[in-house]
Design an enzyme around this catalytic site. Structure first.
Site, mmCIF file in Angstrom:
data_model
loop_
_atom_site.group_PDB
_atom_site.id
_atom_site.type_symbol
_atom_site.label_atom_id
_atom_site.label_comp_id
_atom_site.label_asym_id
_atom_site.label_seq_id
_atom_site.Cartn_x
_atom_site.Cartn_y
_atom_site.Cartn_z
ATOM 1 N N ARG A 34 21.010 47.506 -11.484
ATOM 2 C CA ARG A 34 20.361 48.377 -12.480
ATOM 3 C C ARG A 34 20.635 47.904 -13.897
ATOM 4 O O ARG A 34 19.731 47.843 -14.725
ATOM 5 C CB ARG A 34 20.825 49.829 -12.279
ATOM 6 C CG ARG A 34 20.149 50.451 -11.086
ATOM 7 C CD ARG A 34 20.618 51.856 -10.754
ATOM 8 N NE ARG A 34 19.724 52.390 -9.723
ATOM 9 C CZ ARG A 34 19.792 53.615 -9.218
ATOM 10 N NH1 ARG A 34 20.713 54.451 -9.649
ATOM 11 N NH2 ARG A 34 18.940 54.004 -8.293
ATOM 12 N N TYR B 247 11.134 49.360 -10.504
ATOM 13 C CA TYR B 247 12.009 48.906 -9.411
ATOM 14 C C TYR B 247 13.497 49.147 -9.718
ATOM 15 O O TYR B 247 13.854 49.426 -10.838
ATOM 16 C CB TYR B 247 11.676 47.504 -8.937
ATOM 17 C CG TYR B 247 11.904 46.280 -9.786
ATOM 18 C CD1 TYR B 247 12.668 46.249 -10.935
ATOM 19 C CD2 TYR B 247 11.330 45.066 -9.367
ATOM 20 C CE1 TYR B 247 12.857 45.081 -11.640
ATOM 21 C CE2 TYR B 247 11.512 43.892 -10.073
ATOM 22 C CZ TYR B 247 12.286 43.903 -11.209
ATOM 23 O OH TYR B 247 12.479 42.748 -11.896
ATOM 24 N N GLU B 248 14.301 49.083 -8.685
ATOM 25 C CA GLU B 248 15.737 49.465 -8.773
ATOM 26 C C GLU B 248 15.907 50.901 -9.237
ATOM 27 O O GLU B 248 16.875 51.224 -9.934
ATOM 28 C CB GLU B 248 16.512 48.530 -9.711
ATOM 29 C CG GLU B 248 16.705 47.141 -9.203
ATOM 30 C CD GLU B 248 17.431 47.116 -7.870
ATOM 31 O OE1 GLU B 248 17.067 46.268 -7.056
ATOM 32 O OE2 GLU B 248 18.331 47.943 -7.644
ATOM 33 N N GLY B 249 14.998 51.781 -8.842
ATOM 34 C CA GLY B 249 15.091 53.186 -9.239
ATOM 35 C C GLY B 249 14.273 53.424 -10.485
ATOM 36 O O GLY B 249 14.566 52.862 -11.539
ATOM 37 N N GLN C 154 16.717 57.195 -12.672
ATOM 38 C CA GLN C 154 17.845 56.904 -13.576
ATOM 39 C C GLN C 154 18.250 58.158 -14.334
ATOM 40 O O GLN C 154 19.437 58.449 -14.506
ATOM 41 C CB GLN C 154 17.454 55.821 -14.603
ATOM 42 C CG GLN C 154 16.972 54.520 -14.014
ATOM 43 C CD GLN C 154 17.931 53.904 -13.032
ATOM 44 O OE1 GLN C 154 19.149 53.932 -13.249
ATOM 45 N NE2 GLN C 154 17.411 53.379 -11.941
#
Lengths: 589, 589
Positions: free
Chosen positions: B297, B434-436, B441
């Site tokens: 992240r 992407y990646e949350g 977040q």
């Protein structure tokens, strides 16, 4: 693939309640154009948009226009749609009746164009530019030009283009180099134009190019520009397209979006010179082009709303269908998650504000035309002049946020082209650029529309907002409170800006985009305030669709929370120290 | 095509002055890692980035990875670059020395990754995910797994991937369905994973997939997830890739951007089941994956800065070269126009703030690892935990604005793909997803990082900002003034949010993205305040590059005008009436 539905209820709420268009129609002597007929016209346009145009949108993206030995071939299927569109009489909607038009109000045409643009932005550029060419000819063409060229633009049989930009003359029209040599009753045009939207295609039997060029004796700069009508095919004695003129599309641009719309490099006069006819007076081309541009600028602002609406509808559909996560132990669709709902509400509130402002600005064009006296006409014209850069600038910038939120609502699927929302993001990105970038709009706003008249037109607008606030006894409290606050901030900002004013043109230019955005959020807030008031009145009277009206009031409140407060923080950007900005050495960037 | 140059001066200013990294290195016992060596490492990375990686960026966009009968073929030229990269030892930079790594600080690795990402975002995803896999194995793998798999991830000979997402389990990992059946010393994995970045390619002789799956006796939800190492090729008795495992890339996604990076649908166990090895404990997969995800992240946040920097450099180059318009009768390059310069200054100030925050967050990871006592370690870990969603969320969102401004600076040319800036806009758009997603977040920030500890970690951060303000005797006045104002607004917002707090989780969730952005602007402002102070001190002492330092102070002031005030207006969005938001009927959207 998302479907598209014109928000008919919202449109009628705006037409009948917030903007009171039926009253305007009565004033125009169009007594038959009551709310029922307006609803019927919008319904018919919405049907054509949803059923015919919308499904072709992705085709144009996947299979762009391409060059052939015989000019540009538009995307497959587009020509058929265009023929149906003309057969239904849509191009003639607002053209004067004397040239075969229907003479309907501008605001109705704008609502209908929202539909074409939502349904297929690339395709809709062809009728949009045709209408612009028609308007320029009506305003500036000689009777002879009108009689030869107008009817078939009005019917849509021929399309129109605008030819301004050259490789070294983008925002700076003073640098134009295309030449025009007089020859008898016409001129010979030589030069290259770039970024010509729908510059060539096979959908229509002729293309009417309006081209800016310089005469041999032209003074330098923008005062030496003249406008010419340069047709793809010259007309024979019967007024039908005959011999090919000396012009061609040389190549097509590979763009990030609006793939369905051919963006041409046009070459005029590679051999003997393209034959063109003067529109308006010599060296008055810029004034002629501004007729097209002002209308085109509002139209591009509307495109911002239109693509934002389409993207919002895709996000809404996805949020209603996609199951993800749990609430109280139950698997739910993502519309139940607060942050997803916040994104949808932000898009909805932004779109409502944009639409109301676009329609209001369009209605002001009608009000100016219909004004009973000179003073009223001047006031409405000043309002149109003030609105134009805001509608172009603020709507297209805010649209970027809406399409991006629509993609975000889709999560990872949004980034996959097959989902469809990526096209809206790519398509929308041209809007703050063409027809004058956001910066150009903002310079126009601060220079020609505010400083040039010492802020009088703006003060008239602010006074109208004041009046709405004072009368808003049924509007939501947060909207009223935040609007009062925003209005006071704008007044403070303008006062500080005017103080520097003519002595400090640098600061006005450095802060102009901020100011344009600030006024955009304020005008959008004014529209939401008026909508909230109208909804409140109807609810009190027990009239109308209660769930719609209650949601409409909530939406105005959310605009006041999520979008309007930005007008506060923009104050600092507008008043930033311009000397400091200019003091940063070029090599230190 | 724009060139790319790492902003070496700015980086050294951050390393040596603002963040005091040499002190941190001394504390780590890395005495040899002084400012000269840091500069040399960054210079070498910058050279590889500019000369080798950057020119390949557009190739990957134009000629994406594609499927063959024998798996995925990455873009031409990428494999050669990857081999050079490994030969130079770059993958081993921060790996522990016991596994063949160089053991350098995380902050140095992050700076170097900025370069790879600016130069070629798609390509850089391969080493980025490899590093994540390496970190997860170091933290959670058994000694046996480490000894068999780590060395070749550290050397880059093999690459790594993260396999989380499934068609019905995106942000909601509880819904995962991939199964793992125990079989002797290993497991058989069956299931489908989507959105697997660099899931297959031919650049490396093996690919180490870290896959989340459920054991037969797993409890439902996220507590039943385990992590498995599932290699593309099983290892023979010599530890070399041998037999092909039962897994394959089924198809590739057509994405809006990062075309050079193959995004795979992966199928595990279509026949006998893919052989996998448990990483960490059974049912503890989520904790293992979080090790990768937290690092990933921050890394994605850094990608936001990286692509923003590349886009900014393209805009700067264009603004220096493009002649358009006149000032005082002279034709000028557009960098002389106030609004263009405002856009450049806004990009510059945003990038500086993003970079400083990304490096600061990276340095906190080092500080936590090197902490002398438990209390200090806990404090630094809490700071890392707080920073992570801000770095991921705020940087990737702000990056959208920077790449868009970069396109806007180009005017019409920006929208043409050949110009290159359109690729940055398209590439950057994946980053808030992407990646949350940004929403994920923000939920992590408000729920796990603020409400869960009653705001203690946040208060420690705000106290540090207070301290910087108190000590900022050489910082610019506007920065100080606006930071004090922003800090007070944040405190007020947090207090109101905490008041509702646990009784009103709905409001916290509805306003979470606003809060994340507000804290981002505040932290960015803190970095600019500290930079302004450092620049002021150096100027007073007559040290350093005066034009650079003066521009640096101006830039901090412009951040305070153009970006920081947004933290004010976000207050209303954060505290919006969540019940009203949820009260809008689903059918009224």
């Amino acid at each position: 693939m998302s479907e598209y539905t014109y928000p008919h209820n919202e449109a009628l709420f705006l037409f009948n309640r917030v903007l009171r268009i039926p009253e305007l129609c009565q004033q125009a002597g169009l007594d038959e154009l009551n709310d029922e007929l307006i609803s019927a016209v919008l319904g018919e346009a919405a049907r054509f948009g949803s059923e015919r145009l919308a499904p072709s949108n992705r085709d144009g993206d996947l299979n762009p226009a391409y060059m052939t030995d015989d000019g540009v071939q538009e995307p497959s299927g587009f020509a058929e749609l265009y023929r149906e569109f003309c057969d239904a009489g849509w191009p003639a909607l607002i053209a004067p009746t004397e040239f075969g038009g229907q003479g309907l109000p501008n605001v109705l045409s704008v609502a209908v164009h929202e539909i074409w643009n939502s349904a297929n932005l690339s395709w809709a550029l062809a009728p949009l530019l045709t209408q612009g060419a028609m308007e320029a000819l009506v305003a500036h063409g000689s009777d002879q030009l009108k009689s030869r060229w107008l009817a078939k633009l009005v019917s849509g049989e021929w399309t129109g283009t605008m030819n301004l930009t050259e490789p070294d003359a983008g925002s700076d029209l003073a640098a134009l180099r295309t030449r025009a040599e007089p020859e008898g009753d016409h001129y010979r045009i030589k030069g290259q134009k770039i970024f010509i939207t729908w510059g060539d295609h096979k959908m229509a039997s002729n293309i009417v190019h309006l081209v800016l060029a310089r005469l041999p004796d032209a003074p330098p700069g923008v005062k030496g520009i003249s406008m010419f009508l340069v047709p793809k095919y010259l007309l024979d004695e019967n007024g039908e397209p005959g011999e090919k003129n000396d012009l061609r599309a040389v190549s097509l641009e590979h763009k990030m979006g609006i793939h369905g719309s051919p963006t041409c490099v046009m070459s005029y006069g590679e051999t003997q010179g393209a034959i063109g006819y003067l529109v308006g007076e010599e060296h008055q081309g810029l004034a002629c082009m501004f007729t097209m541009m002002n209308s085109a600028r509002q139209a591009v602002g509307l495109q911002g709303l239109a693509v934002a609406e389409r993207a919002y509808q895709a996000a809404r559909q996805y949020a209603r269908e996609r199951v993800q996560g749990e609430i109280d132990g139950q698997r739910v669709t993502i519309i139940h998650h607060p942050d997803v709902r916040r994104m949808l509400a932000q898009m909805k509130a932004a779109n409502e504000a944009m639409r109301a402002l676009a329609y209001e600005a369009a209605a002001e064009v009608d009000r100016a035309r219909l004004a009973g006296d000179e003073q009223s006409r001047a006031a409405h014209e000043a309002r149109v002049a003030l609105y134009t850069p805001i509608v172009k600038g603020w709507l297209t910038e805010l649209a970027q946020e809406v399409v991006s939120l629509a993609m975000q609502t889709h999560g990872g699927m949004g980034y996959i082209e097959e989902t469809g929302v990526a096209q809206y993001v790519r398509d929308a990105r041209i809007l703050p650029i063409y027809e004058g970038t956001t910066g150009i709009q903002a310079l126009d706003l601060v220079g020609r529309k505010i400083l040039a008249d010492q802020g009088r037109a703006l003060e008239a607008l602010l006074a109208d907002i004041d009046a709405s606030l004072a009368a808003a006894d049924r509007a939501g409290e947060r909207v009223k409170q935040r609007m009062a606050q925003a209005l006071s901030t704008v007044r403070e900002t303008i006062a500080l800006l005017m103080e520097g004013g003519e002595n400090d043109p640098l600061s006005a230019r450095a802060g102009c985009v901020g100011l344009m955005m600030q006024l955009g959020y304020l005008c959008g807030g004014w529209m939401q305030l008026r909508a909230s008031q109208c909804a409140g009145e109807l609810l009190l009277q027990g009239e109308g669709d209660e769930p719609f009206l209650m949601a409409r009031q909530l939406s105005a409140e959310l605009y006041a929370d999520l979008l309007l407060p930005r007008s506060e923080s923009l104050k600092y950007a507008i008043l930033t120290n311009a000397s400091a900005l200019m003091a940063i050495g070029e090599e230190q960037f």
